[in-house]
Design an enzyme around this catalytic site. Structure first.
Site, PDB file in Angstrom:
ATOM      1  N   GLU A  45       7.123   2.384  -4.113  1.00  0.00           N
ATOM      2  CA  GLU A  45       8.390   1.972  -4.450  1.00  0.00           C
ATOM      3  C   GLU A  45       9.126   2.582  -5.449  1.00  0.00           C
ATOM      4  O   GLU A  45       9.069   2.978  -6.554  1.00  0.00           O
ATOM      5  CB  GLU A  45       8.026   0.451  -5.019  1.00  0.00           C
ATOM      6  N   LYS A 114      13.052  -5.195   0.681  1.00  0.00           N
ATOM      7  CA  LYS A 114      12.271  -6.042   0.005  1.00  0.00           C
ATOM      8  C   LYS A 114      12.677  -7.455   0.419  1.00  0.00           C
ATOM      9  O   LYS A 114      13.811  -7.752  -0.240  1.00  0.00           O
ATOM     10  CB  LYS A 114      11.871  -5.603  -1.527  1.00  0.00           C
ATOM     11  N   CYS A 148       5.613  -3.946  -2.524  1.00  0.00           N
ATOM     12  CA  CYS A 148       4.969  -4.470  -3.746  1.00  0.00           C
ATOM     13  C   CYS A 148       4.718  -5.828  -3.466  1.00  0.00           C
ATOM     14  O   CYS A 148       3.671  -6.505  -2.890  1.00  0.00           O
ATOM     15  CB  CYS A 148       5.813  -4.049  -4.857  1.00  0.00           C
TER      16      CYS A 148
END
Length: 266
Positions: A45, A114, A148
């Protein structure tokens, strides 16, 4: 169908000095991964800039087809390997925590933003994405993306399973004290959804964070094929379509679902 060999690059440790330094390290990792027979290199990330960059987000964010993306395309094509990496993406006034997949011929195959932002830092600087399932095709496998915190929501991974994702790429920046996510949650997500999960973490201290490493490639049988330690490391594992098919035939989770009972979830 031939297994896809995947290289997971857990590094470099700490915040890179510059984006150019990250791109240089990526070139080295891609060369090593390609030499090992890997067809895909997955980075973590916010790989290009580092995670703990504070106000630097505004300055360092780039469009999905910006200067750094073009350099990643050159690296991918130069070594003949697909590359997935995290970066801050700018579109107009908005900045997203994004991950992009570049094919072995240098073409852009997919870009994901994300959807579930974690903590005050992310919520201050980033706009959440609104597309839950983004997919691309690579070597006969359907590739999906999460970043994540996204993978910690079971609904996200189940949505990928129902959309036919075979290999889920999860660039991550997992910090202490949440090691159990890498050690336990990720293999369970792979098993309960019958897909491969490539979970690629940052490592070492960075700003006020201490990233735990422990990157892994987990399979649909719940077995982790490759596991990194705590420091900078390039690990290799295979996503085998034959095993994936056999596991899906044997495991009834998706067939035995009763969606009519789950309407309260939404």
């Amino acid at each position: 169908m031939t297994p896809l060999r995947i290289a997971l690059y857990q590094g470099p440790a700490g915040i890179p000095a510059t984006v150019d330094a990250s791109l240089g390290a990526l070139d080295v990792a891609a060369r090593s991964a390609a030499a090992s027979g890997a067809g895909l290199l997955v980075c973590n990330e916010m790989y290009l800039t580092g995670y703990a960059i504070g106000d630097g987000v505004e300055r360092l964010a780039e469009p999905a087809d910006g200067r750094s993306a073009r350099r990643v395309m050159e690296i991918a094509a130069g070594h003949g390997i697909a590359i997935a990496y995290g970066y801050p993406e700018r579109e107009g006034a908005a900045v997203f925590n994004a991950a992009q997949l570049i094919g072995p011929d240098g073409r852009r195959l997919g870009n994901y933003r994300k959807t579930h932002l974690f903590g005050d830092f992310e919520r201050k600087y980033f706009t959440p994405g609104d597309t839950p399932v983004v997919q691309a095709e690579l070597n006969g496998l359907r590739i999906g993306f999460l970043i994540c915190y996204d993978v910690e929501f079971p609904e996200n991974v189940r949505a990928h399973a129902l959309a036919g994702t075979d290999l889920l790429l999860v660039p991550t920046a997992q910090m202490r004290p949440f090691e159990f996510v890498a050690e336990t949650v990720v293999p369970v997500r792979a098993f309960e959804n019958q897909l491969y999960v490539a979970y690629v973490n940052r490592c070492g201290p960075e700003g006020g964070f201490d990233f735990v490493g422990l990157s892994c490639l987990s399979g649909p049988d719940g077995i982790t094929r490759a596991r990194a330690g705590r420091g900078e490391e390039l690990i290799i594992g295979d996503a085998d379509p034959a095993l994936l098919h056999a596991s899906r035939e044997a495991n009834p989770y998706l067939r035995d679902r009763r969606p009519e009972l789950y309407r309260r979830l939404v």
